[in-house]
Design a protein around this motif. Sequence first.
Motif, PDB file in Angstrom:
ATOM      1  N   ALA A 157       0.823  -1.212   0.000  1.00 18.11           N
ATOM      2  CA  ALA A 157       0.000   0.000   0.000  1.00 18.11           C
ATOM      3  C   ALA A 157       0.857   1.263   0.000  1.00 18.11           C
ATOM      4  CB  ALA A 157      -0.931  -0.006   1.212  1.00 18.11           C
ATOM      5  N   VAL A 158       1.958   1.261   0.764  1.00 16.84           N
ATOM      6  CA  VAL A 158       2.855   2.417   0.785  1.00 16.84           C
ATOM      7  C   VAL A 158       3.480   2.625  -0.586  1.00 16.84           C
ATOM      8  CG1 VAL A 158       5.057   3.284   1.665  1.00 16.84           C
ATOM      9  CG2 VAL A 158       3.377   2.356   3.247  1.00 16.84           C
ATOM     10  N   LEU A 159       3.960   1.543  -1.199  1.00 19.47           N
ATOM     11  CA  LEU A 159       4.579   1.652  -2.522  1.00 19.47           C
ATOM     12  C   LEU A 159       3.566   2.149  -3.553  1.00 19.47           C
ATOM     13  CD1 LEU A 159       7.000   1.255  -4.367  1.00 19.47           C
ATOM     14  CD2 LEU A 159       6.299  -1.131  -4.658  1.00 19.47           C
ATOM     15  N   GLN A 160       2.333   1.666  -3.461  1.00 20.55           N
ATOM     16  CA  GLN A 160       1.311   2.122  -4.404  1.00 20.55           C
ATOM     17  C   GLN A 160       1.105   3.629  -4.300  1.00 20.55           C
ATOM     18  OE1 GLN A 160      -2.477   0.026  -4.384  1.00 20.55           O
ATOM     19  NE2 GLN A 160      -3.564   1.862  -5.072  1.00 20.55           N
ATOM     20  N   ARG A 161       1.021   4.123  -3.067  1.00 21.44           N
ATOM     21  CA  ARG A 161       0.800   5.569  -2.884  1.00 21.44           C
ATOM     22  C   ARG A 161       1.988   6.368  -3.407  1.00 21.44           C
ATOM     23  NH1 ARG A 161      -0.199   9.433  -3.843  1.00 21.44           N
ATOM     24  NH2 ARG A 161      -1.028  11.238  -2.761  1.00 21.44           N
ATOM     25  N   LEU A 162       3.199   5.856  -3.216  1.00 25.57           N
ATOM     26  CA  LEU A 162       4.392   6.558  -3.693  1.00 25.57           C
ATOM     27  C   LEU A 162       4.443   6.568  -5.219  1.00 25.57           C
ATOM     28  CD1 LEU A 162       7.081   5.200  -1.179  1.00 25.57           C
ATOM     29  CD2 LEU A 162       6.019   7.477  -1.203  1.00 25.57           C
ATOM     30  N   ILE A 163       4.079   5.455  -5.851  1.00 22.33           N
ATOM     31  CA  ILE A 163       4.066   5.413  -7.319  1.00 22.33           C
ATOM     32  C   ILE A 163       3.015   6.371  -7.866  1.00 22.33           C
ATOM     33  CG2 ILE A 163       3.629   3.975  -9.341  1.00 22.33           C
ATOM     34  CD1 ILE A 163       4.744   1.608  -7.853  1.00 22.33           C
ATOM     35  N   GLU A 164       1.846   6.392  -7.231  1.00 19.81           N
ATOM     36  CA  GLU A 164       0.771   7.281  -7.681  1.00 19.81           C
ATOM     37  C   GLU A 164       1.188   8.745  -7.600  1.00 19.81           C
ATOM     38  OE1 GLU A 164      -3.015   4.447  -6.360  1.00 19.81           O
ATOM     39  OE2 GLU A 164      -2.417   6.148  -5.121  1.00 19.81           O
ATOM     40  N   ALA A 165       2.092   9.053  -6.677  1.00 24.85           N
ATOM     41  CA  ALA A 165       2.553  10.442  -6.521  1.00 24.85           C
ATOM     42  C   ALA A 165       3.497  10.848  -7.646  1.00 24.85           C
ATOM     43  CB  ALA A 165       3.237  10.620  -5.170  1.00 24.85           C
ATOM     44  N   GLY A 166       3.966   9.883  -8.447  1.00 28.53           N
ATOM     45  CA  GLY A 166       4.786  10.198  -9.607  1.00 28.53           C
ATOM     46  C   GLY A 166       6.118  10.839  -9.301  1.00 28.53           C
ATOM     47  N   ILE A 195       9.073   1.851   5.470  1.00 29.18           N
ATOM     48  CA  ILE A 195       9.901   2.414   4.402  1.00 29.18           C
ATOM     49  C   ILE A 195      11.262   1.727   4.363  1.00 29.18           C
ATOM     50  CG2 ILE A 195      11.159   4.479   3.668  1.00 29.18           C
ATOM     51  CD1 ILE A 195       8.254   4.689   2.992  1.00 29.18           C
ATOM     52  N   SER A 196      11.824   1.482   5.530  1.00 31.27           N
ATOM     53  CA  SER A 196      13.131   0.828   5.607  1.00 31.27           C
ATOM     54  C   SER A 196      13.079  -0.570   5.002  1.00 31.27           C
ATOM     55  CB  SER A 196      13.597   0.763   7.066  1.00 31.27           C
ATOM     56  OG  SER A 196      14.839   0.107   7.170  1.00 31.27           O
ATOM     57  N   ARG A 197      12.055  -1.340   5.349  1.00 29.42           N
ATOM     58  CA  ARG A 197      11.914  -2.685   4.785  1.00 29.42           C
ATOM     59  C   ARG A 197      11.672  -2.622   3.281  1.00 29.42           C
ATOM     60  NH1 ARG A 197       8.517  -3.279   9.290  1.00 29.42           N
ATOM     61  NH2 ARG A 197       6.697  -3.275   7.903  1.00 29.42           N
ATOM     62  N   LEU A 198      10.903  -1.624   2.853  1.00 29.86           N
ATOM     63  CA  LEU A 198      10.598  -1.472   1.434  1.00 29.86           C
ATOM     64  C   LEU A 198      11.863  -1.185   0.640  1.00 29.86           C
ATOM     65  CD1 LEU A 198       8.273  -1.481  -0.571  1.00 29.86           C
ATOM     66  CD2 LEU A 198       7.922   0.955  -0.093  1.00 29.86           C
ATOM     67  N   ARG A 199      12.719  -0.335   1.175  1.00 30.64           N
ATOM     68  CA  ARG A 199      13.988  -0.048   0.500  1.00 30.64           C
ATOM     69  C   ARG A 199      14.789  -1.326   0.287  1.00 30.64           C
ATOM     70  NH1 ARG A 199      14.945   4.879   4.489  1.00 30.64           N
ATOM     71  NH2 ARG A 199      14.316   6.653   3.175  1.00 30.64           N
ATOM     72  N   GLY A 200      14.855  -2.158   1.339  1.00 33.52           N
ATOM     73  CA  GLY A 200      15.618  -3.393   1.243  1.00 33.52           C
ATOM     74  C   GLY A 200      15.050  -4.334   0.191  1.00 33.52           C
ATOM     75  N   LYS A 201      13.718  -4.432   0.130  1.00 34.76           N
ATOM     76  CA  LYS A 201      13.101  -5.349  -0.826  1.00 34.76           C
ATOM     77  C   LYS A 201      13.186  -4.822  -2.258  1.00 34.76           C
ATOM     78  CE  LYS A 201       9.974  -7.560   2.465  1.00 34.76           C
ATOM     79  NZ  LYS A 201       8.580  -7.957   2.787  1.00 34.76           N
ATOM     80  N   LEU A 202      13.236  -3.503  -2.421  1.00 39.94           N
ATOM     81  CA  LEU A 202      13.378  -2.925  -3.759  1.00 39.94           C
ATOM     82  C   LEU A 202      14.823  -3.010  -4.235  1.00 39.94           C
ATOM     83  CD1 LEU A 202      11.060   0.226  -3.524  1.00 39.94           C
ATOM     84  CD2 LEU A 202      10.554  -1.996  -4.565  1.00 39.94           C
TER      85      LEU A 202
END
Length: 220
Positions: A157-166, A195-202
């Motif tokens: 959900a966090v990644l989706q919102r960040l992508i939508e923000a362009g 956010i920290s976990r998301l960075r690692g997975k990306l």
Amino acid sequence: MRVLVAEDHRILARTVATGLRRQSMAVDLAASGDEAERMCLLTDYDVLILDRDLPVLSGDEVCRRLRELVDPPRILMLTAAGGIEDKVYGLEHLGADDYLAKPFDFAELVARVRALSRRAPKPPPLVLRHGGICMDRDRREVRVDGKEVDLTPKEFAVLQRLIEAGGDAVPHGELVRSVWDEHLDPRTSAVRATISRLRGKLGAPDAVVADTGEGYRLWR
């Protein structure tokens, strides 16, 4: 997606909320009609799952009152009365957007909630892209440079919102409101930890940038 479940049956309400949260939705609960109306006036919900038989203020009356708002939430009415006449009354006379009789299959509830959210003005496309990131919202899949990445519902959900923000910054408070629910303390470290976990997975420590005083954004 932000959803309000207005249901006075505690076990059912908690079960629905838990299931929707596993689908990366932010869910709040209301146990009475007056509480549901108040929460809808204070928060911009995408979808309201509304039981018709609520204490204090009936679901019917809540639906009528919310329809007077300039931008009301999409309303999915739940009821034990599943006859054709009841459905027609709920849809045509009360102004509900959809109608589901109890008992219901949870998979159908999720499908109807998602369908209602797509009726909102300018819904995001099912497939979102940013750089090497490809997100399929329908399949709940994320790929980075073609490789599938396993994300938790909150990370998704966090990644989706960040992508939508362009690439623009998304304020910390907005992430709290759109991804978590009303019980999360805005001072908590939950957003930063996600956010920290998301960075690692990306696969890149600078994939999500923290702009001081602005929020978070994806690296352009």
